[in-house]
Scaffold this motif. Sequence first.
Motif, PDB file in Angstrom:
ATOM      1  N   ASN A 131     -89.125  44.976  22.675  1.00 45.57           N
ATOM      2  CA  ASN A 131     -88.786  43.585  22.966  1.00 45.57           C
ATOM      3  C   ASN A 131     -90.018  42.758  23.327  1.00 45.57           C
ATOM      4  O   ASN A 131     -91.037  43.288  23.773  1.00 45.57           O
ATOM      5  CB  ASN A 131     -87.775  43.519  24.116  1.00 45.57           C
ATOM      6  N   GLY A 132     -89.901  41.433  23.153  1.00 43.05           N
ATOM      7  CA  GLY A 132     -90.965  40.515  23.527  1.00 43.05           C
ATOM      8  C   GLY A 132     -91.600  39.855  22.318  1.00 43.05           C
ATOM      9  O   GLY A 132     -91.113  39.955  21.186  1.00 43.05           O
ATOM     10  N   LEU A 133     -92.710  39.152  22.576  1.00 49.38           N
ATOM     11  CA  LEU A 133     -93.536  38.625  21.496  1.00 49.38           C
ATOM     12  C   LEU A 133     -94.468  39.741  21.039  1.00 49.38           C
ATOM     13  O   LEU A 133     -95.067  40.442  21.858  1.00 49.38           O
ATOM     14  CB  LEU A 133     -94.354  37.430  21.986  1.00 49.38           C
ATOM     15  N   VAL A 134     -94.590  39.924  19.733  1.00 47.77           N
ATOM     16  CA  VAL A 134     -95.364  41.028  19.175  1.00 47.77           C
ATOM     17  C   VAL A 134     -96.733  40.523  18.735  1.00 47.77           C
ATOM     18  O   VAL A 134     -96.848  39.466  18.095  1.00 47.77           O
ATOM     19  CB  VAL A 134     -94.628  41.649  17.973  1.00 47.77           C
ATOM     20  N   ARG A 135     -97.781  41.284  19.063  1.00 47.92           N
ATOM     21  CA  ARG A 135     -99.121  40.899  18.622  1.00 47.92           C
ATOM     22  C   ARG A 135     -99.249  41.161  17.123  1.00 47.92           C
ATOM     23  O   ARG A 135     -99.028  42.275  16.653  1.00 47.92           O
ATOM     24  CB  ARG A 135    -100.193  41.674  19.386  1.00 47.92           C
ATOM     25  N   LYS A 136     -99.639  40.152  16.403  1.00 52.37           N
ATOM     26  CA  LYS A 136     -99.720  40.231  14.950  1.00 52.37           C
ATOM     27  C   LYS A 136    -100.717  41.289  14.498  1.00 52.37           C
ATOM     28  O   LYS A 136    -100.539  41.930  13.457  1.00 52.37           O
ATOM     29  CB  LYS A 136    -100.107  38.855  14.395  1.00 52.37           C
ATOM     30  N   GLU A 137    -101.763  41.499  15.273  1.00 55.34           N
ATOM     31  CA  GLU A 137    -102.820  42.427  14.896  1.00 55.34           C
ATOM     32  C   GLU A 137    -102.508  43.866  15.292  1.00 55.34           C
ATOM     33  O   GLU A 137    -103.339  44.766  15.111  1.00 55.34           O
ATOM     34  CB  GLU A 137    -104.139  41.996  15.544  1.00 55.34           C
ATOM     35  N   ALA A 138    -101.333  44.131  15.873  1.00 54.07           N
ATOM     36  CA  ALA A 138    -100.992  45.471  16.345  1.00 54.07           C
ATOM     37  C   ALA A 138    -100.939  46.458  15.181  1.00 54.07           C
ATOM     38  O   ALA A 138    -100.564  46.114  14.054  1.00 54.07           O
ATOM     39  CB  ALA A 138     -99.655  45.449  17.067  1.00 54.07           C
TER      40      ALA A 138
END
Length: 264
Positions: A131-138
Motif C-alpha cells: 500500500n501507499g505511493l510507489v516509487r517509480k524507480e523501485a
Amino acid sequence: MKKLLGLLTVLTVTVFMATSAFADVNIIKSAFASFDPVAMTFSVDLYEWESGKDFTTYTGTGVGSISFDLSGVTLGNTSAQWASGDVFAKISSNLSSQQAGTTVYMYTKNTTDGDYKAKVGRVDGTKTLYNGLVRKEATATYQPGDYAPLFVKCKKISDANADYKSTKPADFSAEEPYNGSRILADYSDSDFSTLPESAKVIGTSGANGGVWVGYGVPSGQTVDPYNWYAGSEDVIMFFGANFDHVTGGSHYGTETIKFVQSIE
C-alpha cells in the motif's frame, strides 16, 4: 300474570337477536404505501484546497489527480516526513436512501501493471504490504523508501467547514479511525481479507448508512465499537503521505485508487 310473562318472552327474544347481529360483523380494510426505486449514485470529485473557501461551494470538474505539499520533505532523511495533500475529494452519494446490503470499498491495487507498479512488497512483522505511493524507480529488490504510506481523513462537510476551511488537517498518520482517519490499504496486502470494515469500507447502504466518517463507541456507553456513516450529507476526504529515504529525482505515485461496489 299472563301479560307479564308475555312481556318477558318478547324481551328475551329481542336481546338474543341483537347479540347475534353484532357477532356477525366482519369488516376488513387495507392500507398501502409505495415508493419508486431510485438508482444508486456515488461520485468522487477532486479539488485543490483553498484557504477560507466553504466546502459546499466546490463544484464542477475539479482536478484530475491528487498532489502533495512536499516542502517539508528533506532528501535523505530516514525518518517518516509528513506531506499533506494539496487536493481533497468531495464524495456524494444517496446510499442512505438505498435498501441495506450494498457496500462500497476503497483501496489501491498497486500490483497492476503501469509506471508505478509495486514489484515487491515490504515486510511489516508477519505482513507483506504493497500500500501507499510507489516509487517509480523501485526494482524487484525492496529498498527503504520504495513506498510512501498513504492516509485519508474523512469528515462530514459540516465538520470540515467548522475545522478545516482555513487550515488543512495536520499530520494524521498516527490517528485512529475514531477521528475518521485510516491508512489506505492495498488489495495485495497479505492481511487485506481479514481487515475490519473501518480499514477498507468507504460506504454502506441503508437508513444508517452513507459514506464512512469514523469508528467508535457512543459517549457514556460500553457497547462494541461500530462504524459511523454520514447519511445523506456529503463527505470531504483529505489526503496525506509519509515519505522516508527519499532521493533526488524520485517519482512516487499510484494510478489505482479504487472505489468499487464489490472487491475485485
